[in-house]
Design a protein around this motif. Structure first.
Motif, PDB file in Angstrom:
ATOM      1  N   PHE A 120       0.803  -1.212   0.116  1.00 34.34           N
ATOM      2  CA  PHE A 120      -0.038  -0.008  -0.044  1.00 34.34           C
ATOM      3  C   PHE A 120       1.005   1.176   0.137  1.00 34.34           C
ATOM      4  CE2 PHE A 120      -2.599   3.124   2.695  1.00 34.34           C
ATOM      5  CZ  PHE A 120      -3.462   3.377   1.513  1.00 34.34           C
ATOM      6  N   GLY A 121       0.721   2.017  -0.971  1.00 35.31           N
ATOM      7  CA  GLY A 121       1.460   3.275  -1.031  1.00 35.31           C
ATOM      8  C   GLY A 121       2.959   3.240  -1.614  1.00 35.31           C
ATOM      9  N   ASP A 122       3.157   2.051  -2.100  1.00 36.71           N
ATOM     10  CA  ASP A 122       4.403   1.779  -2.832  1.00 36.71           C
ATOM     11  C   ASP A 122       4.414   2.684  -3.944  1.00 36.71           C
ATOM     12  OD1 ASP A 122       6.706   0.658  -4.029  1.00 36.71           O
ATOM     13  OD2 ASP A 122       5.946  -1.392  -4.024  1.00 36.71           O
ATOM     14  N   PRO A 123       5.612   3.518  -3.962  1.00 38.65           N
ATOM     15  CA  PRO A 123       5.766   4.267  -5.193  1.00 38.65           C
ATOM     16  C   PRO A 123       5.991   3.658  -6.497  1.00 38.65           C
ATOM     17  CG  PRO A 123       6.945   5.167  -3.409  1.00 38.65           C
ATOM     18  CD  PRO A 123       6.702   3.924  -2.811  1.00 38.65           C
ATOM     19  N   GLY A 124       6.449   2.456  -6.268  1.00 39.28           N
ATOM     20  CA  GLY A 124       6.896   1.701  -7.585  1.00 39.28           C
ATOM     21  C   GLY A 124       5.692   0.950  -7.950  1.00 39.28           C
ATOM     22  N   ASN A 125       4.503   0.797  -7.249  1.00 36.35           N
ATOM     23  CA  ASN A 125       3.393   0.003  -7.394  1.00 36.35           C
ATOM     24  C   ASN A 125       2.159   0.371  -6.630  1.00 36.35           C
ATOM     25  OD1 ASN A 125       1.563  -1.926  -8.709  1.00 36.35           O
ATOM     26  ND2 ASN A 125       2.265  -3.498  -7.412  1.00 36.35           N
ATOM     27  N   LEU A 126       1.568   1.642  -7.056  1.00 36.73           N
ATOM     28  CA  LEU A 126       0.670   2.181  -6.224  1.00 36.73           C
ATOM     29  C   LEU A 126      -0.659   1.439  -6.501  1.00 36.73           C
ATOM     30  CD1 LEU A 126       1.344   6.048  -6.997  1.00 36.73           C
ATOM     31  CD2 LEU A 126       1.426   4.866  -4.696  1.00 36.73           C
ATOM     32  N   GLN A 127      -1.157   0.852  -7.583  1.00 36.57           N
ATOM     33  CA  GLN A 127      -2.326   0.249  -7.730  1.00 36.57           C
ATOM     34  C   GLN A 127      -2.126  -1.479  -7.915  1.00 36.57           C
ATOM     35  OE1 GLN A 127      -5.087   1.246  -6.662  1.00 36.57           O
ATOM     36  NE2 GLN A 127      -4.496   3.516  -6.482  1.00 36.57           N
ATOM     37  N   PRO A 128      -1.611  -2.176  -7.029  1.00 38.51           N
ATOM     38  CA  PRO A 128      -1.328  -3.616  -7.408  1.00 38.51           C
ATOM     39  C   PRO A 128      -2.482  -4.600  -7.375  1.00 38.51           C
ATOM     40  CG  PRO A 128      -1.040  -3.003  -5.086  1.00 38.51           C
ATOM     41  CD  PRO A 128      -1.643  -1.711  -5.605  1.00 38.51           C
ATOM     42  N   ALA A 129      -3.777  -4.092  -7.063  1.00 39.11           N
ATOM     43  CA  ALA A 129      -4.794  -5.201  -7.598  1.00 39.11           C
ATOM     44  C   ALA A 129      -5.188  -5.470  -8.706  1.00 39.11           C
ATOM     45  CB  ALA A 129      -6.025  -4.713  -6.560  1.00 39.11           C
ATOM     46  N   GLU A 130      -4.953  -6.635  -9.374  1.00 42.70           N
ATOM     47  CA  GLU A 130      -5.114  -6.845 -10.641  1.00 42.70           C
ATOM     48  C   GLU A 130      -6.556  -6.682 -11.222  1.00 42.70           C
ATOM     49  OE1 GLU A 130      -2.871  -9.832  -8.328  1.00 42.70           O
ATOM     50  OE2 GLU A 130      -4.608  -8.930  -8.032  1.00 42.70           O
ATOM     51  N   PRO A 131      -6.683  -5.801 -12.403  1.00 38.21           N
ATOM     52  CA  PRO A 131      -8.051  -5.534 -13.128  1.00 38.21           C
ATOM     53  C   PRO A 131      -8.598  -7.073 -13.616  1.00 38.21           C
ATOM     54  CG  PRO A 131      -6.211  -4.840 -14.422  1.00 38.21           C
ATOM     55  CD  PRO A 131      -5.771  -5.233 -13.219  1.00 38.21           C
ATOM     56  N   LEU A 132      -9.942  -7.234 -13.344  1.00 37.66           N
ATOM     57  CA  LEU A 132     -10.374  -8.377 -13.480  1.00 37.66           C
ATOM     58  C   LEU A 132     -11.617  -8.092 -14.490  1.00 37.66           C
ATOM     59  CD1 LEU A 132     -10.568 -10.065  -9.978  1.00 37.66           C
ATOM     60  CD2 LEU A 132      -8.977 -10.350 -11.989  1.00 37.66           C
ATOM     61  N   GLU A 133     -12.139  -9.376 -15.080  1.00 35.95           N
ATOM     62  CA  GLU A 133     -13.369  -9.294 -15.940  1.00 35.95           C
ATOM     63  C   GLU A 133     -14.322 -10.775 -15.565  1.00 35.95           C
ATOM     64  OE1 GLU A 133     -12.016 -10.046 -20.286  1.00 35.95           O
ATOM     65  OE2 GLU A 133     -11.246  -7.939 -20.299  1.00 35.95           O
ATOM     66  N   LEU A 134     -15.364 -10.360 -15.510  1.00 34.22           N
ATOM     67  CA  LEU A 134     -16.321 -11.526 -15.082  1.00 34.22           C
ATOM     68  C   LEU A 134     -17.468 -11.417 -16.125  1.00 34.22           C
ATOM     69  CD1 LEU A 134     -18.980 -10.361 -13.414  1.00 34.22           C
ATOM     70  CD2 LEU A 134     -17.339  -9.806 -11.732  1.00 34.22           C
ATOM     71  N   ASN A 135     -17.871 -12.679 -16.242  1.00 30.09           N
ATOM     72  CA  ASN A 135     -18.939 -12.832 -16.854  1.00 30.09           C
ATOM     73  C   ASN A 135     -20.188 -13.861 -16.175  1.00 30.09           C
ATOM     74  OD1 ASN A 135     -18.535 -12.381 -19.989  1.00 30.09           O
ATOM     75  ND2 ASN A 135     -16.775 -12.933 -19.248  1.00 30.09           N
ATOM     76  N   TYR A 136     -21.305 -13.408 -15.866  1.00 29.21           N
ATOM     77  CA  TYR A 136     -22.267 -14.049 -15.243  1.00 29.21           C
ATOM     78  C   TYR A 136     -23.013 -15.159 -16.084  1.00 29.21           C
ATOM     79  CZ  TYR A 136     -22.191 -10.704 -11.596  1.00 29.21           C
ATOM     80  OH  TYR A 136     -21.800  -9.748 -10.478  1.00 29.21           O
ATOM     81  N   ASN A 137     -23.432 -16.121 -15.471  1.00 28.80           N
ATOM     82  CA  ASN A 137     -24.266 -17.203 -16.078  1.00 28.80           C
ATOM     83  C   ASN A 137     -25.544 -16.721 -16.484  1.00 28.80           C
ATOM     84  OD1 ASN A 137     -25.818 -19.830 -15.949  1.00 28.80           O
ATOM     85  ND2 ASN A 137     -23.928 -20.540 -16.352  1.00 28.80           N
ATOM     86  N   SER A 138     -26.055 -17.543 -17.335  1.00 25.79           N
ATOM     87  CA  SER A 138     -27.472 -17.033 -17.677  1.00 25.79           C
ATOM     88  C   SER A 138     -28.507 -17.308 -16.670  1.00 25.79           C
ATOM     89  CB  SER A 138     -27.809 -17.941 -19.022  1.00 25.79           C
ATOM     90  OG  SER A 138     -27.827 -18.945 -19.092  1.00 25.79           O
ATOM     91  N   ASN A 139     -28.049 -18.023 -15.727  1.00 29.83           N
ATOM     92  CA  ASN A 139     -28.977 -18.558 -14.698  1.00 29.83           C
ATOM     93  C   ASN A 139     -29.176 -17.385 -13.516  1.00 29.83           C
ATOM     94  OD1 ASN A 139     -29.749 -20.665 -15.826  1.00 29.83           O
ATOM     95  ND2 ASN A 139     -28.557 -22.028 -14.743  1.00 29.83           N
TER      96      ASN A 139
END
Length: 868
Positions: free
Chosen positions: A606-625
């Motif tokens: 947290f607050g690392d100047p070399g990596n301020l936003q380390p949480a990976e961006p994700l994609e999700l797809n909902y099932n039709s149910n």
């Protein structure tokens, strides 16, 4: 063994003493270098006998030696000591050298950063004493002798026979059940392993004097010295050869009962094996491991060799086989065969230590898979409205690669239901009952020879139920020796019968008292498809017992049938004892079905100047149910002090955000007032009353719930977790403008802010199969816990699949080395995205190989096994 030649050594024109000559090679120079230093500092004069030129090498991956219950050797002693020669390959933080380490029993040495050594003694009253040897005490690639001594009134560290430092101490160790380890400091799940060579390790039931230490450096111990209780010479096998038949490190005392376990050593090649040079007249047998056999296998030859080249004799010690010369013939019966290899020596060579090798003989028609039924369990299954219920089992079989599970199916009332194989021994299926009443389920599992195992469960589908209580864990004690335990619980089997589940967590003081400090603790549940999901985040109180409740209804799909729970408390003290139970409230839930997907689950800077936003961006797809959905998010902040800007992350008031489809959608004000304690756990010792980042000592960290239902029918959904953008830790080592003592107290202390994050996606549906799929932003299936994966491992044909799981790395350098350090495979990529590669060792011999994966985020090493 004693060398035959003696030389005089002089320095500054003066004869110092008579020193026995050594083999001129780096291994033996350890004795000369260390003793020469001792002579200069003490002006001692003594006779020196050459010691054996063998040692044991540790690979800094997972090698270690362990003798269980070794603390009994010094229990209740007024004084004790441990000694050994160490040749460290390179500086690295957290290298366990040797010692006893457990709850109320500690006497050990660990290398910290830059050659610093943490030497600790913890008596059975829980009092901790330590001496920390300064930076650069360890000299890499140099033999050094260490003696860690407790005299009854002081702890003392001797380096090369010279007192390095000491401190007052008192008390005794009374534990008789704590292990002694070489090459690892055994502490819960921490991997404090050593890289380098080790020789001549001993334990004494006395406080050694400087003169006694000098004598053992110069003269190999005989094993008969008063108060010597454990002694490992490391003189085994053939240096650098195939020593895989050796499973124990032989003690010179104890008639075998003090022989220690050799854990994870390759025992073939120059690393992770016995090394050095054999003395004249010494011979040893190399007896490669014998693979397990089938009762139908043909005769085969044994391949033991003596380092002298003299012939080997074999004898069947026990089991269903005969031997003639070097050929074994099986009798056709199942059992364990033990084979002894001997070489009696001659006028030139001493007799070799005999070796006993063993292997299993297995009947392919009777050795079948083991089936563990997980759902439903025998008895009543509560289903108010007849709908599909989940069937689940764990199926496994031992002795790969001889055996494997080829097929699993469920059969209910004579009707077969195909099972989904999740690739991790877990199998599930859906089955819809047509009527209430008694049912018979058979789980049929076949091995690769067509033989099957059948497990039968009788259960009863019923339409009604009442409130139910289920105990998940009782008296689970987590402490410095045991940071995590897995327990199994039989919970109600049901579908749509309960509308609320409440967890009750009780933490009690174990024998010796509660842990003194607030520690991150958690409870995870294992899904029927084999995934671990965190359902409770708990921070322990300051030294007091407490009880807690939490609504866990959202995890209803995980809390039915036979479930494994993993309880964690990464503490360094006496810890706590845990009780966990669940209360099921009868009622109709809004939706019958739910599923859990793990999104972010790791510790992020947290607050690392070399990596301020380390949480990976994700994609999700909902099932039709899917008909409804929510995010459940926890982020507890840790780290703090004057070297972190704003005393982050524990005491820093921050607001984070969840972005959906490129829009800042949900707000997480991650701050909690702790006085009064949210769970009523007060008073406590310490600073429990200060507000903190998402948690309080002695309370369950609250989930932040966010409604995702509106995004179900919008196709691919982009998710991002953005940490407070206003915070930067300017005292972080990654800030190039940080100057220790000027802009910050210490820019390199390493105790930086971090957020321990868990985020789960819950999807609700009215029919089975409503799970959402989670991928990285480039469409590759997402695993939140690993940088890469390699499978299968072991691989019979030598073909391994390597999958990089990060979104991208600037450098991906993958190398595979054999046991003698030769590169046999690998690849290099720059700006690598999530990708899959094939590592082929098809032309290499069966055995252990070393995979070294280097990225800009660090180096990870893993063993690969080509099994045939």
């Amino acid at each position: 063994m004693v060398a035959s030649e003696t030389k005089k050594w002089t320095f500054f024109g003066q004869t110092a003493c008579q020193l026995t000559s050594y083999y001129i090679k780096q291994r033996d120079m350890k004795y000369f270098n260390a003793f020469f230093s001792l002579l200069l500092s003490l002006c001692l004069c003594t006779s020196v006998s050459a010691q054996s030129a063998q040692y044991l090498h540790f690979d800094k991956i997972d090698d270690y030696v362990e003798l269980p219950n070794a603390s009994a050797l010094i229990a209740n002693s007024a004084a004790f000591s441990i000694t050994g020669w160490f040749y460290t390959d390179a500086y690295a933080y957290g290298q366990g050298m040797m010692g006893i380490r457990g709850t109320n029993a500690g006497f050990y040495m660990i290398q910290l950063d830059n050659g610093k050594i943490e030497c600790r003694y913890q008596n059975s009253a829980g009092t901790l004493y330590e001496y920390v040897a300064p930076t650069y005490t360890i000299v890499p690639e140099t033999w050094q002798h260490f003696a860690w001594v407790y005299t009854g009134t002081k702890i003392q560290l001797y380096l090369n026979g010279v007192l390095k430092g000491s401190s007052n101490a008192s008390g005794k160790i009374t534990s008789t059940t704590t292990s002694f380890a070489i090459g690892k400091s055994i502490l819960g799940t921490f991997n404090f392993v050593y890289g380098g060579r080790v020789d001549e390790v001993s334990i004494w039931k006395k406080g050694l004097t400087q003169a006694e230490i000098a004598d053992m450096m110069a003269n190999e111990l005989t094993g008969t010295e008063p108060s010597l209780v454990l002694y490992y010479k490391m003189n085994q096998g053939v240096p650098g050869a195939d020593n895989t038949s050796i499973s124990k490190l032989v003690s010179e005392l104890g008639d075998g009962q003090l022989d220690a376990n050799l854990n994870n050593f390759a025992l073939n090649g120059p690393i992770s094996n016995f090394g050095g040079m054999l003395n004249t007249g010494f011979q040893a047998i190399t007896f490669p491991n014998i693979p397990n056999k089938l009762t139908t296998d043909q005769p085969f030859n044994l391949e033991a060799q003596a380092s002298s080249g003299l012939p080997i004799s074999y004898e069947i010690v026990s089991g269903p086989a005969t031997v003639s010369g070097n050929t074994i013939t099986l009798t056709g019966q199942a059992g364990e065969v033990k084979v002894k290899a001997t070489q009696p020596g001659n006028a030139t060579y001493d007799p070799a230590d005999e070796l006993v090798n063993s292997f299993k003989v297995l009947n392919p028609q009777t050795f079948v898979p083991v089936v563990d039924v997980r759902s439903p369990l025998a008895g009543d299954v509560f289903v108010p409205s007849l709908s599909a219920i989940q069937l689940a089992a764990i199926v496994d079989i031992d002795y790969a690669p001889l055996f494997s599970v080829q097929n699993v199916s469920f059969e209910i009332n004579g009707v077969s239901v195909a099972a989904t194989n999740w690739g991790n021994k877990h199998y599930t299926a859906w089955w819809t009952p047509t009527a209430y009443g008694a049912q018979t389920m058979k789980i049929i599992a076949k091995n690769n020879y067509g033989a099957d195992a059948v497990e039968t469960v009788n259960f009863n589908i019923v339409p009604t139920t009442t409130d139910q209580d289920a105990i998940a864990a009782t008296d689970v004690w987590l402490n410095s020796a045991t940071n995590t335990q897995v327990v199994e619980a039989e919970l109600p089997s049901f579908l749509g019968a309960f509308d609320q589940i409440t967890a009750e967590l009780e933490v009690k003081c174990p024998s010796g008292g509660c842990g003194e400090w607030d520690r991150v603790s958690s409870v995870e549940a294992k899904t029927h498809d084999g995934r671990w999901v965190e359902i409770i985040r708990y921070i322990t109180p300051y030294g007091t017992p407490c009880s807690h409740q939490l609504d866990v209804t959202d995890y209803m799909s995980l809390l039915q049938g036979k479930i494994a729970f993993r309880i964690n408390n990464f503490t360094l003290d006496n810890g706590y004892s845990y009780n966990l139970k669940f209360h099921y409230k009868q009622g109709v839930p809004a939706h019958k079905y739910s599923a859990v997907a793990v999104l972010w689950q790791k510790t992020y800077p947290f607050g690392d100047p070399g990596n301020l936003q380390p949480a990976e961006p994700l994609e999700l797809n909902y099932n039709s149910n899917a008909v409804a959905s929510k995010l459940k998010l926890i982020a507890t902040g840790h780290g703090g002090g004057e070297n972190n800007v704003g005393n982050a992350a524990e005491f820093h008031n921050d607001t984070h955000h969840v972005w959906v489809n490129g829009v800042e959608t949900f707000t997480q004000h991650n701050w909690q007032n702790c006085n009064p304690n949210p769970d009523g756990c007060q008073p406590q010792a310490g600073t429990w009353y200060y507000a903190r980042a998402g948690w309080c000592p002695g309370s369950i960290a609250p989930w932040f719930d966010y409604d995702m239902t509106a995004f179900i029918n919008q196709g691919t959904v982009d998710l991002g977790y953005v940490f407070d953008e206003s915070y930067v830790d300017l005292c972080h080592p990654n800030n190039p403008d940080c100057i220790s003592g000027v802009t910050c107290p210490n820019c390199t202390d390493g105790y930086n802010p971090n957020l321990v994050v868990a985020c789960n996606l819950i999807t609700f549906s009215d029919s089975p199969g409503g799970e959402a799929s989670i991928v990285g932003t480039n469409g590759t299936p997402y695993d939140p816990t690993l940088l890469f994966s390699v499978y299968p491992n072991p691989a019979a044909d030598g073909i391994f699949n390597f999958i990089l799981k990060e979104e991208s790395v600037d450098l991906l350098d993958v190398n595979v080395y054999n046991a003698i350090g030769k590169r046999v495979g690998g690849f290099v990529e720059k700006n690598s995205l999530v990708s899959s590669h094939e590592i082929r060792l098809t032309d290499e011999a069966p055995g252990v190989y070393f995979l070294v994966v280097r990225t800009e985020k660090g180096v990870v090493t893993q063993k690969l096994l080509k099994s045939r």
